[in-house]
Design a protein around this motif. Structure first.
Motif, PDB file in Angstrom:
ATOM      1  N   PRO A   1       0.925  -1.197  -0.509  1.00 26.15           N
ATOM      2  CA  PRO A   1       0.323  -0.377   0.203  1.00 26.15           C
ATOM      3  C   PRO A   1       1.123   1.572  -0.096  1.00 26.15           C
ATOM      4  N   TYR A   2       0.000   2.240   0.149  1.00 29.09           N
ATOM      5  CA  TYR A   2       1.271   3.599  -0.472  1.00 29.09           C
ATOM      6  C   TYR A   2       0.913   4.199   1.369  1.00 29.09           C
TER       7      TYR A   2
ATOM      8  N   ARG B   1      -0.715   8.662   4.446  1.00 26.50           N
ATOM      9  CA  ARG B   1      -1.677   9.162   4.641  1.00 26.50           C
ATOM     10  C   ARG B   1      -2.474  10.637   4.001  1.00 26.50           C
TER      11      ARG B   1
ATOM     12  N   GLN C   1       1.286   7.590  -5.348  1.00 29.80           N
ATOM     13  CA  GLN C   1       1.024   7.328  -5.375  1.00 29.80           C
ATOM     14  C   GLN C   1      -0.984   6.580  -5.763  1.00 29.80           C
TER      15      GLN C   1
ATOM     16  N   VAL D   1       0.409   3.774  -7.107  1.00 31.86           N
ATOM     17  CA  VAL D   1      -0.192   2.601  -6.371  1.00 31.86           C
ATOM     18  C   VAL D   1      -1.151   2.377  -6.029  1.00 31.86           C
ATOM     19  N   THR D   2      -2.534   3.516  -6.378  1.00 33.39           N
ATOM     20  CA  THR D   2      -3.871   3.535  -6.103  1.00 33.39           C
ATOM     21  C   THR D   2      -4.292   2.123  -7.740  1.00 33.39           C
TER      22      THR D   2
ATOM     23  N   TYR E   1       7.989  -1.703   4.759  1.00 31.36           N
ATOM     24  CA  TYR E   1       6.605  -2.353   5.612  1.00 31.36           C
ATOM     25  C   TYR E   1       6.850  -2.603   7.012  1.00 31.36           C
TER      26      TYR E   1
ATOM     27  N   GLY F   1       3.911   1.152   4.279  1.00 29.39           N
ATOM     28  CA  GLY F   1       4.102   0.750   2.469  1.00 29.39           C
ATOM     29  C   GLY F   1       5.122   1.209   2.110  1.00 29.39           C
TER      30      GLY F   1
END
Length: 252
Positions: A154-155, A158, A164, A167-168, A216, A221
């Motif tokens: 995940p990115y 936040r 991003q 990655v999304t 991680y 992430g």
């Protein structure tokens, strides 16, 4: 898909190509191995040209410098930021804050110096062995590592960030297609040598896996800096592995 290729070239290289960017940035990951092959062949060509003059040290330097120029030093910047953040911060928040700082700290400076030296040593041996396609293979595998980490993790920020959008939406389909492209390119590059292929893949997995696990653990992430650092580490791992393989197998 053509828009995705255009965005991939603009993202990974200094080349400005005409056309519109894709709306789905994760789809550019399909093209990362294609761009990686292009960059790798260019760097190998720089080295081969200088090698013809008999000055192998210069040839190795041009390969390394060519990679810096062609990518605008983007991945090296990621490596420096990662080292500053991972070894300078204690919490996820402090690590991410340090990584976002444009200034290079002590950890980053040390990492860059040692990394570039290792790259030059590894490439020099490959140049002496005439293994220019192994140079291209390292650059190619480095881009596959970026695809794998962007798709599997995940990115981390936040609030979002530059990487991003890549990655999304990325997932196993991106890994599968990029891996297929990479294998199709690698086999002829390595002269159908299965053992060499396995050696370089093992080095790539080691570099990417180490970076991904550490990232991680530290920040839960990935970020753009992590992807850049993973790319740089994969290159040097693959080049060292390739040189060792050729020497130990008697092909050098």
């Amino acid at each position: 898909m053509l828009k995705s290729l255009i965005t991939a070239i603009r993202t990974l290289t200094l080349f400005s190509v005409p056309g519109r960017d894709t709306e789905s940035f994760s789809n550019t990951l399909f093209w990362f191995p294609v761009v990686g092959l292009f960059l790798g062949l260019l760097q190998a060509l720089f080295g081969y040209g200088a090698h013809l003059s008999g000055w192998n040290e210069l040839a190795a330097a041009l390969v390394v410098l060519g990679g810096v120029v062609l990518t605008r030093g983007m991945h090296l910047d990621g490596l420096a930021d990662l080292c500053d953040g991972f070894w300078g911060g204690r919490t996820k928040e402090s690590i991410l804050r340090i990584m976002k700082d444009p200034n290079v700290g002590s950890f980053g400076a040390i990492a860059l110096s040692m990394h570039l030296l290792l790259k030059w040593i590894a490439v020099l041996k490959l140049v002496e062995l005439g293994a220019f396609t192994f140079i291209a293979a390292g650059v190619l595998l480095a881009r596959l590592t970026q695809v794998v980490l962007a798709s599997a993790l995940p990115y981390a920020r936040r609030e979002g960030g530059t990487a991003q959008a890549f990655v999304t939406g990325a997932g196993w389909m991106h890994i599968s297609v990029a891996s297929l492209f990479t294998l199709l390119f690698l086999f002829p590059l390595l002269h159908q040598d299965l053992h060499a292929l396995l050696a370089l893949l093992a080095a790539s997995i080691a570099a990417g896996g180490m970076t991904g696990l550490l990232s991680y653990k530290k920040i839960e992430g990935v970020t753009g800096d992590v992807l850049g650092a993973a790319s740089e580490l994969t290159e040097v791992f693959v080049w060292i592995s390739g040189a060792l393989y050729l020497l130990l197998s008697g092909n050098g």
